[in-house]
Write an enzyme that holds these catalytic residues in place. Structure first.
Site, PDB file in Angstrom:
ATOM      1  N   GLY A  13       0.727  -1.444   0.064  1.00  0.00           N
ATOM      2  CA  GLY A  13       0.014   0.013   0.135  1.00  0.00           C
ATOM      3  C   GLY A  13       0.871   1.352   0.133  1.00  0.00           C
ATOM      4  O   GLY A  13       2.104   1.090  -0.260  1.00  0.00           O
ATOM      5  N   PHE A  14       0.109   2.441   0.098  1.00  0.00           N
ATOM      6  CA  PHE A  14       0.795   3.659  -0.072  1.00  0.00           C
ATOM      7  C   PHE A  14       1.812   3.924   1.101  1.00  0.00           C
ATOM      8  O   PHE A  14       3.135   4.007   0.952  1.00  0.00           O
ATOM      9  CB  PHE A  14      -0.283   4.764  -0.100  1.00  0.00           C
ATOM     10  CG  PHE A  14       0.302   6.275   0.466  1.00  0.00           C
ATOM     11  CD1 PHE A  14       1.469   6.682  -0.521  1.00  0.00           C
ATOM     12  CD2 PHE A  14      -0.316   6.526   1.291  1.00  0.00           C
ATOM     13  CE1 PHE A  14       1.807   8.034   0.351  1.00  0.00           C
ATOM     14  CE2 PHE A  14      -0.049   8.008   1.921  1.00  0.00           C
ATOM     15  CZ  PHE A  14       1.274   8.652   1.021  1.00  0.00           C
ATOM     16  N   ILE A  15       1.568   3.835   2.432  1.00  0.00           N
ATOM     17  CA  ILE A  15       2.453   4.072   3.760  1.00  0.00           C
ATOM     18  C   ILE A  15       3.152   2.634   3.837  1.00  0.00           C
ATOM     19  O   ILE A  15       4.552   3.038   3.965  1.00  0.00           O
ATOM     20  CB  ILE A  15       1.559   4.334   4.975  1.00  0.00           C
ATOM     21  CG1 ILE A  15       0.688   5.695   4.740  1.00  0.00           C
ATOM     22  CG2 ILE A  15       2.422   4.676   6.004  1.00  0.00           C
ATOM     23  CD1 ILE A  15      -0.250   5.834   5.992  1.00  0.00           C
ATOM     24  N   ASP A  34       0.559  -8.811   1.540  1.00  0.00           N
ATOM     25  CA  ASP A  34      -0.402  -8.013   0.732  1.00  0.00           C
ATOM     26  C   ASP A  34      -1.354  -8.544   0.280  1.00  0.00           C
ATOM     27  O   ASP A  34      -1.034  -9.394  -0.756  1.00  0.00           O
ATOM     28  CB  ASP A  34       0.146  -6.691   0.132  1.00  0.00           C
ATOM     29  CG  ASP A  34      -0.796  -5.401   0.067  1.00  0.00           C
ATOM     30  OD1 ASP A  34      -0.286  -4.379   0.431  1.00  0.00           O
ATOM     31  OD2 ASP A  34      -1.842  -5.577  -0.516  1.00  0.00           O
ATOM     32  N   GLY A  39      -3.721  -2.331  -2.282  1.00  0.00           N
ATOM     33  CA  GLY A  39      -2.241  -2.009  -2.566  1.00  0.00           C
ATOM     34  C   GLY A  39      -1.996  -2.314  -4.078  1.00  0.00           C
ATOM     35  O   GLY A  39      -2.879  -2.839  -4.821  1.00  0.00           O
ATOM     36  N   LEU A  79      -0.570  -2.769   9.074  1.00  0.00           N
ATOM     37  CA  LEU A  79      -1.117  -1.513   8.060  1.00  0.00           C
ATOM     38  C   LEU A  79      -2.283  -2.179   7.406  1.00  0.00           C
ATOM     39  O   LEU A  79      -3.123  -1.343   6.654  1.00  0.00           O
ATOM     40  CB  LEU A  79      -0.304  -0.823   7.301  1.00  0.00           C
ATOM     41  CG  LEU A  79       0.655   0.105   7.901  1.00  0.00           C
ATOM     42  CD1 LEU A  79       2.198  -0.322   7.918  1.00  0.00           C
ATOM     43  CD2 LEU A  79       0.827   1.261   7.088  1.00  0.00           C
ATOM     44  N   TYR A 152     -15.967   2.423   9.857  1.00  0.00           N
ATOM     45  CA  TYR A 152     -14.412   2.303  10.021  1.00  0.00           C
ATOM     46  C   TYR A 152     -14.070   2.497  11.206  1.00  0.00           C
ATOM     47  O   TYR A 152     -13.225   1.919  11.750  1.00  0.00           O
ATOM     48  CB  TYR A 152     -14.099   3.162   8.642  1.00  0.00           C
ATOM     49  CG  TYR A 152     -12.568   3.431   8.590  1.00  0.00           C
ATOM     50  CD1 TYR A 152     -11.876   2.143   8.281  1.00  0.00           C
ATOM     51  CD2 TYR A 152     -12.007   4.611   8.848  1.00  0.00           C
ATOM     52  CE1 TYR A 152     -10.392   2.256   8.192  1.00  0.00           C
ATOM     53  CE2 TYR A 152     -10.519   4.814   8.692  1.00  0.00           C
ATOM     54  CZ  TYR A 152      -9.869   3.538   8.456  1.00  0.00           C
ATOM     55  OH  TYR A 152      -8.486   3.697   8.538  1.00  0.00           O
ATOM     56  N   LYS A 156     -11.851   0.416  13.853  1.00  0.00           N
ATOM     57  CA  LYS A 156     -10.386   0.749  14.459  1.00  0.00           C
ATOM     58  C   LYS A 156     -10.383   1.120  16.121  1.00  0.00           C
ATOM     59  O   LYS A 156      -9.227   0.893  16.523  1.00  0.00           O
ATOM     60  CB  LYS A 156      -9.950   2.060  13.711  1.00  0.00           C
ATOM     61  CG  LYS A 156      -9.533   1.850  12.085  1.00  0.00           C
ATOM     62  CD  LYS A 156      -8.335   0.839  12.240  1.00  0.00           C
ATOM     63  CE  LYS A 156      -7.724   0.921  10.823  1.00  0.00           C
ATOM     64  NZ  LYS A 156      -6.368   0.152  10.875  1.00  0.00           N
TER      65      LYS A 156
END
Ligand code: UDP
Length: 322
Positions: A13-15, A34, A39, A79, A152, A156
């Site tokens: 993914g991005f981060i 992943d 991603g 993540l 969401y 979390k």
């Protein structure tokens, strides 16, 4: 002692991909897992030949695979999760399953060897609270469960509670980070994120779509800064068992962001207002302001965001141009 071995869930993914890059540069061994749901292989293609890099394409719901990967690691950066307001609204059940069951599997497996887990959480957790700036220990203000967006944050919160419970009752070393609107190269606008969407629109010369009245505000931080803060926290004993806000505390309204992107991109795009119900769905609720109190992370690891907003926008612009 050999190199530290990191496992990054959601590492394509991005981060996650930026974190992988950073840990490899520090000499760590990095494995990512992943399922490529959000991603992409493109994000990690440049790491494929690195001798200390390994990737596994599978879901974190696969307990056997997760058990093996965590056994072979020292630190787990968790993540893998549903990402983006637009994505979550369209994939509610899938998001709940991956965020809750997936995280439970991470902690169950980490518990066996008491492996350190860095849980990536979110500023979405503060909900509609207007007691700003947000401190880690303050109350949250959640909307009704009938409003899809809040599912969401609810998942979390369960993840954070699980993390703290595994730390208290099972002595698993955990650190929770709450990310505030992290941006940078490789972030896609596909799942709703505003900055890559605005940049793409500006570069294509099509209308920049500001949702609602545009007076709502956010603080946008660079993925480079976030990765730096996370790595410092992961290596700091005093961070264990605690929750940290991470990001920037420089606030900007979404309409000002649109204007700034337009100017920096040298774009002739119009700036267009779109009602929330048209952008998302009937009954959608946004948060008006979102600003972190960064005192705790600053005091614990000396964290300070370094990348300013213009520099951040320019880095996203040059990424899209490439
Ligand atoms: N937003 C917008 N236009 C877009 C996408 C998002 O005006 O094309 C707004 C969105 O309604 C919110 C803000 O930008 O007020 C940030 O949205 P994003 O989904 O990036 O993050 P979050 O809402 O989680 O802060």
């Amino acid at each position: 002692m050999g190199a530290t071995r990191a496992l990054i869930t959601g590492g394509a993914g991005f981060i996650g991909s930026h974190l992988a890059e950073r840990l490899l540069a520090d000499g760590e061994e990095v494995t990512i897992i992943d399922d490529l749901s959000t991603g992409s292989f493109e994000n990690i293609a440049h790491l494929e030949q690195h001798p200390n890099f390994r990737y596994v394409i599978d879901t974190i719901l696969n307990e056997q695979v997760m058990g093996d990967l965590i056994d072979e690691s020292d630190t787990v950066y968790h993540l893998a999760a549903a990402v983006g307001v637009a994505y979550v609204i369209e994939n509610i059940l899938k998001s709940i399953q991956i965020n809750i069951r997936g995280t439970e599997i991470v902690f169950e497996q980490a518990n066996r060897g008491k492996k350190k887990v860095i849980l990536f959480s979110t500023s979405e957790i503060y909900g509609k609270s207007n007691s700003l700036p947000f401190r880690e220990d303050q109350d949250r203000l959640m909307g009704s469960p009938t409003v899809n967006r809040w599912s969401y944050a609810a998942t979390k919160v369960v993840d954070e509670i699980l993390a703290l419970a595994y730390h208290r009752e099972k002595k698993v070393p955990v650190v929770v980070v709450r990310c505030f609107n992290t941006c940078g190269p490789r972030q896609t606008g596909q799942y709703g994120m505003v900055l890559p969407r605005f940049v793409k629109q500006a570069l294509l010369g099509i209308p920049i779509t500001v949702y609602g009245d545009g007076k709502q505000s956010r603080c946008f931080s660079s993925v480079q800064d976030v990765v730096e803060g996370v790595v410092r926290l992961a290596r700091k004993e005093e961070a264990v068992g605690r929750i940290f806000n991470i990001g920037s505390d420089h606030e900007i309204t979404i309409e000002d962001l649109a204007a700034r992107v337009k100017e920096l991109a040298g774009s002739s795009s119009a700036i267009e207002h779109v009602p929330y119900e048209k952008a998302y769905e009937q009954g959608f609720e946004d948060m008006q302001r979102r600003v972190p109190d960064l005192t705790r992370i600053h005091e614990t690891v000396g964290f300070e965001p370094k990348v300013g907003l213009d520099e951040l926008i320019l880095s996203v612009i040059s990424h899209f141009k490439r």
